[in-house]
Scaffold this motif. Structure first.
Motif, PDB file in Angstrom:
ATOM      1  N   LYS A   8       0.845  -1.196   0.000  1.00 23.18           N
ATOM      2  CA  LYS A   8       0.000   0.000   0.000  1.00 23.18           C
ATOM      3  C   LYS A   8       0.877   1.242   0.000  1.00 23.18           C
ATOM      4  O   LYS A   8       0.622   2.207  -0.736  1.00 23.18           O
ATOM      5  N   VAL A   9       1.900   1.228   0.832  1.00 23.77           N
ATOM      6  CA  VAL A   9       2.823   2.359   0.935  1.00 23.77           C
ATOM      7  C   VAL A   9       3.615   2.521  -0.360  1.00 23.77           C
ATOM      8  O   VAL A   9       3.772   3.636  -0.886  1.00 23.77           O
ATOM      9  N   ILE A  10       4.109   1.406  -0.893  1.00 26.64           N
ATOM     10  CA  ILE A  10       4.929   1.464  -2.104  1.00 26.64           C
ATOM     11  C   ILE A  10       4.142   2.034  -3.275  1.00 26.64           C
ATOM     12  O   ILE A  10       4.655   2.862  -4.042  1.00 26.64           O
ATOM     13  N   VAL A  11       2.893   1.619  -3.443  1.00 24.37           N
ATOM     14  CA  VAL A  11       2.089   2.117  -4.564  1.00 24.37           C
ATOM     15  C   VAL A  11       1.891   3.627  -4.457  1.00 24.37           C
ATOM     16  O   VAL A  11       1.972   4.349  -5.460  1.00 24.37           O
ATOM     17  N   VAL A  12       1.652   4.129  -3.250  1.00 26.89           N
ATOM     18  CA  VAL A  12       1.499   5.576  -3.061  1.00 26.89           C
ATOM     19  C   VAL A  12       2.807   6.293  -3.389  1.00 26.89           C
ATOM     20  O   VAL A  12       2.814   7.332  -4.082  1.00 26.89           O
TER      21      VAL A  12
ATOM     22  N   GLY B 276      -1.288   2.856   7.541  1.00 28.25           N
ATOM     23  CA  GLY B 276      -2.181   4.005   7.388  1.00 28.25           C
ATOM     24  C   GLY B 276      -1.528   5.293   7.825  1.00 28.25           C
ATOM     25  O   GLY B 276      -1.647   6.331   7.158  1.00 28.25           O
ATOM     26  N   ALA B 277      -0.816   5.249   8.946  1.00 26.89           N
ATOM     27  CA  ALA B 277      -0.113   6.435   9.427  1.00 26.89           C
ATOM     28  C   ALA B 277       0.988   6.840   8.458  1.00 26.89           C
ATOM     29  O   ALA B 277       1.227   8.039   8.221  1.00 26.89           O
ATOM     30  N   ILE B 278       1.658   5.858   7.877  1.00 26.83           N
ATOM     31  CA  ILE B 278       2.716   6.148   6.909  1.00 26.83           C
ATOM     32  C   ILE B 278       2.141   6.836   5.680  1.00 26.83           C
ATOM     33  O   ILE B 278       2.694   7.823   5.171  1.00 26.83           O
ATOM     34  N   ILE B 279       1.019   6.315   5.189  1.00 25.51           N
ATOM     35  CA  ILE B 279       0.376   6.918   4.021  1.00 25.51           C
ATOM     36  C   ILE B 279      -0.018   8.364   4.317  1.00 25.51           C
ATOM     37  O   ILE B 279       0.215   9.269   3.504  1.00 25.51           O
ATOM     38  N   GLN B 280      -0.629   8.616   5.466  1.00 27.84           N
ATOM     39  CA  GLN B 280      -1.005   9.982   5.822  1.00 27.84           C
ATOM     40  C   GLN B 280       0.220  10.894   5.864  1.00 27.84           C
ATOM     41  O   GLN B 280       0.161  12.048   5.409  1.00 27.84           O
ATOM     42  N   TYR B 281       1.305  10.384   6.407  1.00 22.40           N
ATOM     43  CA  TYR B 281       2.537  11.176   6.479  1.00 22.40           C
ATOM     44  C   TYR B 281       3.075  11.484   5.088  1.00 22.40           C
ATOM     45  O   TYR B 281       3.434  12.633   4.786  1.00 22.40           O
ATOM     46  N   VAL B 282       3.151  10.482   4.239  1.00 22.39           N
ATOM     47  CA  VAL B 282       3.680  10.681   2.888  1.00 22.39           C
ATOM     48  C   VAL B 282       2.840  11.716   2.142  1.00 22.39           C
ATOM     49  O   VAL B 282       3.380  12.604   1.459  1.00 22.39           O
ATOM     50  N   ILE B 283       1.531  11.617   2.279  1.00 25.90           N
ATOM     51  CA  ILE B 283       0.652  12.573   1.605  1.00 25.90           C
ATOM     52  C   ILE B 283       0.894  13.988   2.121  1.00 25.90           C
ATOM     53  O   ILE B 283       1.048  14.943   1.346  1.00 25.90           O
ATOM     54  N   GLU B 284       0.938  14.140   3.435  1.00 25.93           N
ATOM     55  CA  GLU B 284       1.121  15.470   4.014  1.00 25.93           C
ATOM     56  C   GLU B 284       2.481  16.064   3.669  1.00 25.93           C
ATOM     57  O   GLU B 284       2.596  17.262   3.380  1.00 25.93           O
ATOM     58  N   GLN B 285       3.505  15.242   3.678  1.00 27.58           N
ATOM     59  CA  GLN B 285       4.866  15.739   3.506  1.00 27.58           C
ATOM     60  C   GLN B 285       5.271  15.874   2.049  1.00 27.58           C
ATOM     61  O   GLN B 285       6.022  16.805   1.701  1.00 27.58           O
ATOM     62  N   TYR B 286       4.778  14.984   1.186  1.00 28.39           N
ATOM     63  CA  TYR B 286       5.319  14.919  -0.173  1.00 28.39           C
ATOM     64  C   TYR B 286       4.308  15.175  -1.290  1.00 28.39           C
ATOM     65  O   TYR B 286       4.725  15.434  -2.424  1.00 28.39           O
ATOM     66  N   ASP B 287       3.023  15.115  -1.005  1.00 33.46           N
ATOM     67  CA  ASP B 287       2.037  15.377  -2.057  1.00 33.46           C
ATOM     68  C   ASP B 287       1.705  16.868  -2.079  1.00 33.46           C
ATOM     69  O   ASP B 287       0.569  17.282  -1.823  1.00 33.46           O
ATOM     70  N   THR B 288       2.692  17.667  -2.390  1.00 30.82           N
ATOM     71  CA  THR B 288       2.519  19.124  -2.358  1.00 30.82           C
ATOM     72  C   THR B 288       1.579  19.621  -3.451  1.00 30.82           C
ATOM     73  O   THR B 288       0.982  20.694  -3.326  1.00 30.82           O
ATOM     74  N   GLU B 289       1.440  18.852  -4.523  1.00 33.84           N
ATOM     75  CA  GLU B 289       0.558  19.249  -5.616  1.00 33.84           C
ATOM     76  C   GLU B 289      -0.853  18.698  -5.456  1.00 33.84           C
ATOM     77  O   GLU B 289      -1.699  18.886  -6.317  1.00 33.84           O
TER      78      GLU B 289
END
Length: 253
Positions: free
Chosen positions: A18-22, A70-83
């Protein structure tokens, strides 16, 4: 340019992917630390995650160590999905996304996992457990089927991390409830079309190619068992033989 995030995982399980796909979908650099499942309950991994469950990440860009997919996904989105490719800035939509992620974590993952265990891995067939968890797995699919009625994605008008959080477990629905793969979404046309949209993504295909390579490197079947082992009883017997061989080698026999 950001340094690669280190993802600790055992390749069989759905949750690390799940994390890798994101990460793949966002183009965030990462590296995989591929571990054996037998090492999940001991150091060095438990130094990162005392719960002893994959995945965990180490982000050298922020110094954060984090576990729970789930926490990792939320973090990746907040930190790296700037667009905002996989999320929304709008308050209501943002919390709807988190709602579906929590449903994946509390509903789909646990019930699918139990169904898979009692159908495939448990050495004893307990029909009442099989019936219960097969029914719950189908109920989860039914919830998703209703939520997708008349639309392509769970929230808003684009694919988000909420949609992607379901794809790895849904891709194993046939093995979870022990049915033919081409029939696994019979009666759930919305889920079928939704799943096919995501498994057609280049990000998904890249992730699954990496999984296949890592599984082969560890001599594993699709379900995480060593090649030639069919159930948990056989696996436990194999582990006992390995332990006895190691003990004999230590004694110089």
């Amino acid at each position: 340019m950001a340094k690669p995030i280190r993802v600790w995982m055992a390749p069989p399980g759905p949750n690390p992917w799940k994390v890798i796909v994101v990460l793949e979908e966002l183009g965030v650099p990462y590296e995989i630390n591929s571990c054996k499942f037998a090492d999940v309950k001991k150091p060095p991994f438990t130094n990162l995650n005392p719960n002893g469950r994959y995945p965990a990440i180490e982000d050298p860009n922020t110094g954060l160590v984090l576990w729970e997919s789930g926490a990792i996904i939320q973090y990746v989105i907040e930190q790296y999905d700037t667009e905002k490719k996989l999320t929304y800035a709008d308050l209501i939509q943002k919390h709807k996304l988190n709602q579906w992620l929590m449903f994946q974590m509390s509903g789909q993952g646990p019930y699918f996992g139990q169904a898979g265990w009692f159908n495939v891995l448990h050495h004893e067939k307990i029909q009442s457990a099989i019936d219960r968890y097969n029914a719950e797995a189908k109920r989860i699919i039914g919830v998703l089927e209703g939520a997708l009625e008349g639309k392509q994605w769970l929230v808003g008008d684009k694919m988000t991390f909420a949609d992607l959080s379901f794809v790895t477990w849904n891709d194993r629905f046939d093995a979870t409830i022990m049915c033919e793969r081409e029939k696994m979404f019979d009666g759930f046309p919305n889920v079928k079309a939704w799943h096919e949209r995501m498994t057609g993504l280049p990000s998904w295909k890249r992730a699954m190619e990496k999984r296949a390579q890592l599984m082969d490197e560890q001599g594993l079947q699709w379900n995480g068992m060593p090649k030639g082992v069919n159930n948990m009883k056989e696996y436990e017997e194999l582990m006992k033989k390995h332990a006895a061989a190691q003990a004999a080698a230590a004694k110089g026999e």
